[in-house]
Design a protein around this motif. Structure first.
Motif, short mmCIF file in Angstrom:
data_model
loop_
_atom_site.label_atom_id
_atom_site.label_comp_id
_atom_site.label_asym_id
_atom_site.label_seq_id
_atom_site.Cartn_x
_atom_site.Cartn_y
_atom_site.Cartn_z
N LEU A 169 47.99 40.16 15.27
CA LEU A 169 47.10 41.05 14.53
C LEU A 169 46.24 40.28 13.53
CD1 LEU A 169 49.18 44.26 13.74
CD2 LEU A 169 47.27 44.02 15.34
N MET A 170 46.78 39.21 12.99
CA MET A 170 46.06 38.41 11.99
C MET A 170 45.26 37.28 12.62
SD MET A 170 48.92 38.52 8.91
CE MET A 170 48.98 36.79 8.88
N ALA A 171 45.51 36.96 13.88
CA ALA A 171 44.86 35.82 14.53
C ALA A 171 43.37 36.08 14.76
CB ALA A 171 45.55 35.53 15.85
N LEU A 172 42.59 35.05 14.55
CA LEU A 172 41.15 35.14 14.80
C LEU A 172 40.80 34.76 16.24
CD1 LEU A 172 39.82 33.61 11.46
CD2 LEU A 172 40.06 36.03 12.07
N ASP A 173 41.76 34.19 16.96
CA ASP A 173 41.51 33.75 18.33
C ASP A 173 42.08 34.71 19.36
OD1 ASP A 173 44.20 33.26 17.95
OD2 ASP A 173 44.16 31.25 18.81
N SER A 174 42.41 35.92 18.92
CA SER A 174 43.03 36.89 19.82
C SER A 174 42.60 38.31 19.42
CB SER A 174 44.55 36.77 19.72
OG SER A 174 45.19 37.58 20.67
N LEU A 175 42.54 39.18 20.41
CA LEU A 175 42.20 40.58 20.19
C LEU A 175 43.07 41.43 21.09
CD1 LEU A 175 40.32 42.87 19.07
CD2 LEU A 175 38.85 42.41 21.07
N ILE A 176 43.80 42.37 20.50
CA ILE A 176 44.60 43.30 21.29
C ILE A 176 43.95 44.67 21.20
CG2 ILE A 176 46.85 44.41 21.63
CD1 ILE A 176 48.13 41.98 20.26
N LEU A 177 43.71 45.25 22.35
CA LEU A 177 43.12 46.59 22.43
C LEU A 177 44.16 47.55 22.99
CD1 LEU A 177 39.70 45.59 24.03
CD2 LEU A 177 40.16 46.06 21.60
N ILE A 178 44.14 48.76 22.49
CA ILE A 178 44.99 49.83 22.99
C ILE A 178 44.08 50.83 23.70
CG2 ILE A 178 46.61 51.69 22.39
CD1 ILE A 178 47.71 48.86 21.85
N VAL A 179 44.47 51.24 24.89
CA VAL A 179 43.71 52.22 25.65
C VAL A 179 44.48 53.53 25.60
CG1 VAL A 179 42.66 52.75 27.87
CG2 VAL A 179 42.93 50.36 27.17
N GLU A 180 43.77 54.59 25.20
CA GLU A 180 44.39 55.91 25.09
C GLU A 180 43.68 56.90 25.99
OE1 GLU A 180 45.68 55.75 20.37
OE2 GLU A 180 44.02 57.03 20.99
N ILE A 181 44.43 57.88 26.41
CA ILE A 181 43.87 59.02 27.12
C ILE A 181 44.49 60.26 26.49
CG2 ILE A 181 45.54 59.03 29.02
CD1 ILE A 181 43.06 59.67 30.84
N ASP A 182 43.64 61.16 26.04
CA ASP A 182 44.10 62.37 25.33
C ASP A 182 45.03 62.03 24.17
OD1 ASP A 182 42.64 63.97 27.12
OD2 ASP A 182 44.33 64.07 28.52
N ARG A 198 47.07 59.62 23.87
CA ARG A 198 48.33 59.00 24.30
C ARG A 198 48.06 57.56 24.75
NH1 ARG A 198 51.91 61.17 29.42
NH2 ARG A 198 53.47 59.54 29.34
N PRO A 199 48.76 56.57 24.16
CA PRO A 199 48.56 55.19 24.61
C PRO A 199 48.98 55.03 26.07
CG PRO A 199 49.95 55.26 22.63
CD PRO A 199 49.76 56.66 23.10
N MET A 200 48.12 54.39 26.85
CA MET A 200 48.40 54.22 28.28
C MET A 200 48.38 52.76 28.72
SD MET A 200 44.74 55.43 29.92
CE MET A 200 45.19 55.10 31.58
N ALA A 201 47.76 51.90 27.92
CA ALA A 201 47.61 50.50 28.34
C ALA A 201 47.28 49.63 27.14
CB ALA A 201 46.52 50.37 29.39
N GLN A 202 47.45 48.33 27.35
CA GLN A 202 46.99 47.35 26.38
C GLN A 202 46.17 46.32 27.13
OE1 GLN A 202 47.87 43.84 25.59
NE2 GLN A 202 48.78 43.64 27.60
N ALA A 211 48.10 45.47 30.75
CA ALA A 211 49.32 46.14 31.22
C ALA A 211 49.17 47.63 31.00
CB ALA A 211 50.55 45.61 30.48
N LEU A 212 49.51 48.39 32.02
CA LEU A 212 49.50 49.85 31.94
C LEU A 212 50.94 50.35 31.95
CD1 LEU A 212 46.70 49.15 33.47
CD2 LEU A 212 46.78 51.53 34.13
#
Length: 159
Positions: free
Chosen positions: A46-59, A61-65, A87-88
């Motif tokens: 979360l603090m890294a500048l060389d990485s980005l994590i995204l969360i994908v939601e539907i309605d 509800r988290p469904m993927a990263q 990953a789903l």
């Protein structure tokens, strides 16, 4: 479908997803991870500048990263090439969401980080679902390479 940056409350969702049998089977590190180790990793990411994590939601509800990591050691504002990991959750797997998530996440990294010219996906050759999803999202095969002692398909999307 909503794609947003990961936040600390996502720690449990990502822990559960990472430890799903099907996710571990196609990961380069297929061993289960304990929560303490995961928390430390997630806090660092979360603090890294060389990485980005995204969360994908539907309605709601988290469904993927989707995670992007710099491949050249720079932070994402300067990195020319990043690696994508996706990953789903088991509930949403096999329902055709993968291609759309890859398209949307790839467009997001290109629009938010103009220095990024290429996105690379390293995929185990027996992971047919990912190979098809990435190909359908516009990624092209550039051959095979060895990653962490395992042969993998090397697929790329250029800006």
């Amino acid at each position: 479908m909503l794609i947003r940056k990961a936040k600390w409350p996502d720690v449990c969702f990502l822990f559960d997803l990472r430890n799903e049998d099907a996710v571990r089977k196609v990961s380069f590190n297929s061993k289960p991870i304990d929560f303490s180790t995961h928390k430390k990793w997630f806090e660092k990411k979360l603090m890294a500048l060389d990485s980005l994590i995204l969360i994908v939601e539907i309605d709601g509800r988290p469904m993927a990263q989707v995670r992007f990591d710099s491949m050249d050691g720079h932070d994402l504002t300067e990195s020319k090439e990043v690696e994508i990991n996706i990953a789903l959750t088991s509930f949403f797997r096999g329902k055709g969401y993968g291609t759309e998530i890859i398209r949307l996440a790839s467009a997001k990294i290109f629009s938010e980080y103009p220095a990024v010219l290429r996105v690379t996906a390293l995929i185990k050759p027996n992971n047919m679902a990912s190979l098809c999803s990435f190909a359908n999202a516009g990624y092209v095969s550039v051959g095979y390479k060895t990653e962490k002692g395992q042969t993998c398909a090397d697929m790329m999307l250029s800006r």
